[in-house]
Design an enzyme around this catalytic site. Structure first.
Site, PDB file in Angstrom:
ATOM      1  N   GLU A 139       0.885  -1.165   0.000  1.00 28.27           N
ATOM      2  CA  GLU A 139       0.000   0.000   0.000  1.00 28.27           C
ATOM      3  C   GLU A 139       0.921   1.213   0.000  1.00 28.27           C
ATOM      4  O   GLU A 139       1.688   1.421   0.950  1.00 28.27           O
ATOM      5  CB  GLU A 139      -0.900  -0.009   1.234  1.00 28.27           C
ATOM      6  CG  GLU A 139      -2.009   1.002   1.216  1.00 28.27           C
ATOM      7  CD  GLU A 139      -3.158   0.646   0.279  1.00 28.27           C
ATOM      8  OE1 GLU A 139      -4.044   1.481   0.113  1.00 28.27           O
ATOM      9  OE2 GLU A 139      -3.166  -0.466  -0.306  1.00 28.27           O
ATOM     10  N   ASP A 184      -4.521  10.935   8.356  1.00 29.73           N
ATOM     11  CA  ASP A 184      -3.248  10.468   8.907  1.00 29.73           C
ATOM     12  C   ASP A 184      -2.815  11.258  10.131  1.00 29.73           C
ATOM     13  O   ASP A 184      -3.044  12.462  10.235  1.00 29.73           O
ATOM     14  CB  ASP A 184      -2.160  10.538   7.835  1.00 29.73           C
ATOM     15  CG  ASP A 184      -2.412   9.547   6.713  1.00 29.73           C
ATOM     16  OD1 ASP A 184      -2.557   8.355   7.025  1.00 29.73           O
ATOM     17  OD2 ASP A 184      -2.482   9.956   5.544  1.00 29.73           O
TER      18      ASP A 184
END
Length: 269
Positions: A49, A60
């Protein structure tokens, strides 16, 4: 069968879970990033990924945000990113390769053109981190046009309506979150309840992978023992990159050791 299906079938026969590392392309540089990715593959990654750098990665936490900023500081282009992804595919014919990206970057490329580039680079999947299922139809349709698996995120508190929706759209695998919030290593990363996992499986037979806060063998063993097909690990690997930014050889050595350890943890005894 596509690469994800073949990989999950092979791992199931081997009684192993799927280990997918996540890193941001271009951190700390394109050259070192390639070495890191090659090390991850050689050390046991079952799939990849790869994050495409973005200035405001809302999903994030601090670790991955800093990784994005380091990559962006190099002023690399989309053309360079896709060139590297294409090279990765040439060297790794059977390895599933997916990217994580934010919607603005897709819009900037033009949605159709973006997915064509993904197809042309040999990518298997795209996860658009800030596009909920309710707004995903246009991306989903064009992804299918180019045979790219759209990956969706499932929160740990999802209700029955959400689980039904994700069952209609999910391909490749479902990214099940360890907890609400953003990525990163936290002390409260816990195993997902087995009844929640069973509830998702009732709606969809696509493999389930746990992400957010995966950083040690115990968590991985718990995830796979509870019925998940594997895990995604990002922040723990990126922490190693950050720790050894100016010591490339040491960085690669530590990533190799850490990846090997986590992959070993996916093997059911």
């Amino acid at each position: 069968m596509n690469r994800y299906q073949e990989t999950f079938k092979r791992l199931s026969c081997l009684k192993e879970g799927c280990f997918i590392p996540f890193v941001v392309l271009g951190d700390p540089s394109l050259e070192t990033s390639i070495k890191i990715i090659e090390t991850l593959i050689k050390s046991g990654a079952d799939a990849l990924e790869i994050g495409i750098p973005f200035s405001d990665p809302l999903a994030d936490g601090p670790t991955v945000q800093k990784s994005n900023l380091r990559a962006l500081s190099k002023n690399n282009t989309f053309f360079e990113y896709f060139k590297i992804l294409k090279q990765l595919r040439k060297k790794n014919k059977k390895l599933p390769i997916g990217i994580l990206i934010y919607a603005n970057l897709v819009y900037n490329q033009g949605i159709d053109n973006f997915y064509f580039q993904c197809f042309n680079s040999g990518l298997d999947s795209v996860l658009i981190a800030d596009v909920p299922i309710e707004e995903s139809k246009i991306f989903y349709n064009i992804a299918n046009k180019y045979k790219i698996n759209p990956i969706f995120i499932c929160p740990p508190d999802a209700d029955a309506d959400f689980l039904y929706k994700i069952s209609l759209y999910a391909q490749g695998f479902i990214y099940v979150l360890s907890r609400p919030g953003v990525t990163g290593i936290k002390n409260n990363t816990i195993a997902l309840p087995r009844d929640f996992i069973n509830k998702i499986k009732k709606y969809n037979s696509v493999p389930l992978l746990q992400g957010f806060g995966i950083s040690n063998p115990k968590q991985i063993k718990e995830a796979i023992s509870s019925g998940l097909s594997g895990v995604i690990c990002g922040s723990a690997i990126i922490n190693i990159i950050e720790k050894y930014l100016n010591q490339e050889k040491k960085m690669i050595k530590e990533i190799k050791k850490f990846t090997h350890l986590l992959k070993l943890s996916t093997k059911l005894e």
